[in-house]
Motif scaffolding. Structure first.
Motif, short mmCIF file in Angstrom:
data_model
loop_
_atom_site.label_atom_id
_atom_site.label_comp_id
_atom_site.label_asym_id
_atom_site.label_seq_id
_atom_site.Cartn_x
_atom_site.Cartn_y
_atom_site.Cartn_z
N MET A 1 -12.66 -2.16 -11.65
CA MET A 1 -11.69 -1.39 -10.82
C MET A 1 -11.99 -1.90 -9.29
O MET A 1 -12.97 -2.31 -8.94
N ASN A 2 -11.11 -2.01 -8.54
CA ASN A 2 -11.05 -2.47 -7.13
C ASN A 2 -11.84 -1.32 -6.42
O ASN A 2 -11.58 -0.18 -6.66
N GLN A 3 -12.64 -1.78 -5.49
CA GLN A 3 -13.29 -0.82 -4.58
C GLN A 3 -12.62 -0.29 -3.40
O GLN A 3 -11.76 -1.11 -3.12
N ALA A 4 -12.28 0.96 -3.42
CA ALA A 4 -11.60 1.15 -2.33
C ALA A 4 -12.13 1.15 -0.93
O ALA A 4 -13.45 1.13 -0.75
N SER A 5 -11.44 1.02 0.02
CA SER A 5 -12.15 0.58 1.31
C SER A 5 -11.86 1.76 2.21
O SER A 5 -10.87 2.29 2.25
N VAL A 6 -13.00 2.00 2.99
CA VAL A 6 -12.88 3.14 4.01
C VAL A 6 -13.41 2.89 5.27
O VAL A 6 -14.44 2.09 5.29
N LEU A 7 -12.61 3.30 6.39
CA LEU A 7 -13.12 3.09 7.91
C LEU A 7 -13.58 4.37 8.42
O LEU A 7 -12.78 5.34 8.14
N VAL A 8 -15.10 4.58 8.66
CA VAL A 8 -15.35 5.74 9.33
C VAL A 8 -15.30 5.74 10.58
O VAL A 8 -15.93 4.63 11.30
N PHE A 48 -7.26 -1.02 4.96
CA PHE A 48 -8.32 0.08 4.47
C PHE A 48 -7.40 1.14 3.49
O PHE A 48 -6.30 1.31 3.86
N ASP A 49 -7.90 1.61 2.78
CA ASP A 49 -7.14 2.69 1.75
C ASP A 49 -7.24 3.99 2.37
O ASP A 49 -6.37 4.71 2.66
N VAL A 50 -8.47 4.33 3.09
CA VAL A 50 -8.67 5.53 3.82
C VAL A 50 -9.42 5.38 5.31
O VAL A 50 -10.19 4.56 5.33
N ALA A 119 -8.07 7.93 -1.53
CA ALA A 119 -7.97 6.44 -1.81
C ALA A 119 -6.92 6.32 -2.96
O ALA A 119 -6.33 5.37 -3.03
N GLU A 120 -7.07 7.34 -3.92
CA GLU A 120 -6.03 7.16 -5.00
C GLU A 120 -5.01 7.08 -4.71
O GLU A 120 -3.83 6.25 -5.04
N LEU A 121 -4.39 8.10 -3.63
CA LEU A 121 -3.19 8.19 -3.13
C LEU A 121 -2.42 6.80 -2.39
O LEU A 121 -1.41 6.32 -2.71
N ALA A 122 -3.51 6.34 -1.78
CA ALA A 122 -3.11 5.32 -1.02
C ALA A 122 -2.84 3.89 -1.76
O ALA A 122 -1.90 3.31 -1.66
N SER A 123 -3.64 4.04 -3.01
CA SER A 123 -3.20 2.75 -3.77
C SER A 123 -2.00 3.00 -4.42
O SER A 123 -1.24 2.13 -4.66
N LEU A 124 -1.55 4.29 -4.96
CA LEU A 124 -0.25 4.64 -5.51
C LEU A 124 0.93 4.01 -4.56
O LEU A 124 1.81 3.43 -4.70
N ARG A 125 0.56 4.65 -3.17
CA ARG A 125 1.53 4.13 -2.03
C ARG A 125 1.65 2.64 -1.88
O ARG A 125 2.79 2.15 -1.78
#
Ligand SMILES: Nc1ncnc2c1ncn2[C@@H]1O[C@H](COP(=O)(O)OP(=O)(O)OP(=O)(O)O)[C@@H](O)[C@H]1O
Ligand SMILES: [Mg+2]
Length: 472
Positions: A1-8, A48-50, A119-125
């Motif tokens: 699975m693709n790793q979701a990317s996050v910017l903090v 970024f996903d999130v 992240a899940e929603l981002a990938s759907l979008r």
């Protein structure tokens, strides 16, 4: 699975470090920014996903980061972090498009779960966005959407015949896109600079259609106070689209044939002919060959019209185009709800894919239009879809009662025809398309099943009807 990317994004170094480490531990790919400005830079460098951002920061605030993301990166979700006592600003952030807010200090579990959901929603979008841009790009020529092999073949033919003057007959069930094809041919032709002239032969009574098509001279009949140019003449040097040509009366058919042969028209009541240079495209949802056999359509005209034939498959035979067509309808009609409705939920899409669409693309478009109006959030859900679209799914919910051979009708009712068709289809599939076997499974005679297969036009996917085999 693709790793979701996050910017903090967080100005407090310690807090940021803890959050970053927590998320890395959980397998996210994490980048960090101590100020909003840096966050914007990073957003420009990677996808970024999130984005997880603090609201209150010196310099650029979390609200500004949120606004930037919403504007420029529709595929990215934003989660805002807020200190105690500033819930109002968090609520405001949600109104401005944040996915969710978290109150500080956040416990690990809530943090991870929220980011994962975002992240899940981002990938759907993002999938949706990709779908949309693909559709807007290569899959579409002159308004024809279709990536199904049958449609790709049709698009190939459209490209090929457009430059010529050859007459094209477009056949297909109602709502399959016959007019879309006709207009595309016109626009891809050298005649594109002139207006496309369309006439629906079934909408005009026989007594008037001659006048509409060929025009009349002044004084041709009582009330003809002026000369009228007919549609055929007005399509000179352009394309004439005769929709529902199968509905033309036999008398008019003879005159039309003359026009096509002589390439000239005579206005009603006139005695000289006017040369016309037209390209004819005709459409019908009847089977013209059958109409000829039954002597409702002139054979000689049929041969004139039937030079290149394009037969559009019903939508149920090109289901892979449903998401594209639905997505297209969504962008076309989304302004109905002020652009709020942006996507079709996975569940709703499944229903769309499952339904048989007797009214084809037109029916799909109106289902989407209606759903947009009913939709309360930003995604179309199954509950927004018309009853008949949902009905087929009800099949799965009908359960055999414990009493035995009895099906429970769900409260929302069923569509009997769909249910019947569905059961027959299932039986045929289970019986490997051996009619006798399927008939047995359904407890009906071979003959009865044969009749119903014809009635519902159920065919083996390769196009042949079920294999003929002796009654047994
Ligand atoms: N391949 C397609 N791509 C995009 N839109 C389509 C396609 N096919 C049909 N449509 C849309 O579906 C609707 C019906 O299409 P159209 O009017 O061409 O159908 P038709 O076959 O002429 O129907 P009828 O027989 O009822 O006149 C239109 O709004 C059209 O834009
Ligand atoms: Mg039409």
């Amino acid at each position: 699975m693709n790793q979701a990317s996050v910017l903090v994004v967080e100005d407090n170094d310690l807090e940021r470090q803890i959050t970053v480490e927590t998320l890395r531990d959980e397998g996210f790919a994490v980048e960090e920014a101590g100020v909003g400005k840096r966050a914007i830079e990073l957003l420009g460098l990677a996808r970024f996903d999130v984005v997880l951002t603090d609201l209150m920061m010196p310099g650029m605030s979390g609200e500004e980061v949120l606004a930037r993301v919403r504007q420029q990166y529709p595929g990215t979700q934003v989660v805002v972090l807020t200190a105690h006592g500033t819930i109002e600003s968090a609520v405001q952030a949600m109104k401005n498009g944040a996915f969710y807010y978290l109150a500080k200090p956040t416990d690990r579990e809530t943090l991870v779960m929220t980011v994962a959901k975002a992240a899940e929603l981002a990938s759907l979008r993002q999938e949706n966005l990709i779908l949309r841009s693909e559709m807007e790009g290569k899959l579409q020529i002159e308004g024809i959407i279709g990536q199904d092999p049958a449609m790709q073949e049709i698009i190939r033919i459209v490209r090929k015949v457009s430059p010529s003057n050859s007459t094209v007959l477009v056949q297909g069930e109602s709502g399959t896109g016959k007019e879309v094809i006709a207009r595309a041919i016109h626009r891809l032709s050298p005649r594109a600079g002139r207006a496309f002239v369309a006439i629906n032969c079934s909408a005009i009574p026989d007594s008037l259609i001659e006048n509409e098509l060929f025009g009349h001279e002044r004084g041709a009949f009582t009330g003809a106070t002026e000369r009228k140019i007919g549609l055929v003449e007005s399509a000179d040097k352009s394309t004439l689209f005769l929709d529902e040509i199968g509905d033309l009366g036999v008398g008019v058919q003879a005159k039309l044939l003359r026009v096509l042969q002589e390439r000239e028209v005579r206005r009603v009541g006139g005695n000289e002919s006017v040369k016309v240079d037209i390209r004819l495209i005709a459409a019908t949802n009847h089977n013209l060959a059958e109409e000829v056999a039954e002597e409702r359509f002139r054979e000689d005209l049929y041969y004139r019209v039937n030079v290149v034939t394009i037969t559009l498959p019903p939508l149920r035979d090109r289901r892979s185009d449903i998401p594209l067509l639905a997505g297209n309808a969504l962008s076309r009609f989304s302004n109905l709800a002020g652009g709020r409705v942006r996507e079709i939920s996975r569940e709703a899409m499944e229903r769309l894919l499952d339904y048989s669409w007797p009214g084809n693309v037109r029916q799909l478009e109106s289902a989407i239009e209606r759903a947009i109006l009913l939709c309360e959030g930003d995604a179309i859900e199954p509950r927004d879809l018309p009853q008949e679209v949902l009905a087929r799914k009800s099949v799965g919910r009908i359960e055999r009662s414990r009493a035995g051979d009895r099906f429970e009708i769900p409260a929302e009712g069923i569509n009997f025809e769909h249910l019947e068709r569905d059961l027959i289809l299932q039986a045929m599939e289970k019986a490997d398309w051996v009619i006798a076997k399927a008939a047995k499974m359904l407890g009906m005679s071979y003959r009865t099943l044969q009749y119903r297969l014809d009635k519902f036009a159920i065919k083996k996917p390769d196009g042949r009807a079920g294999a003929a085999e002796p009654e047994g």
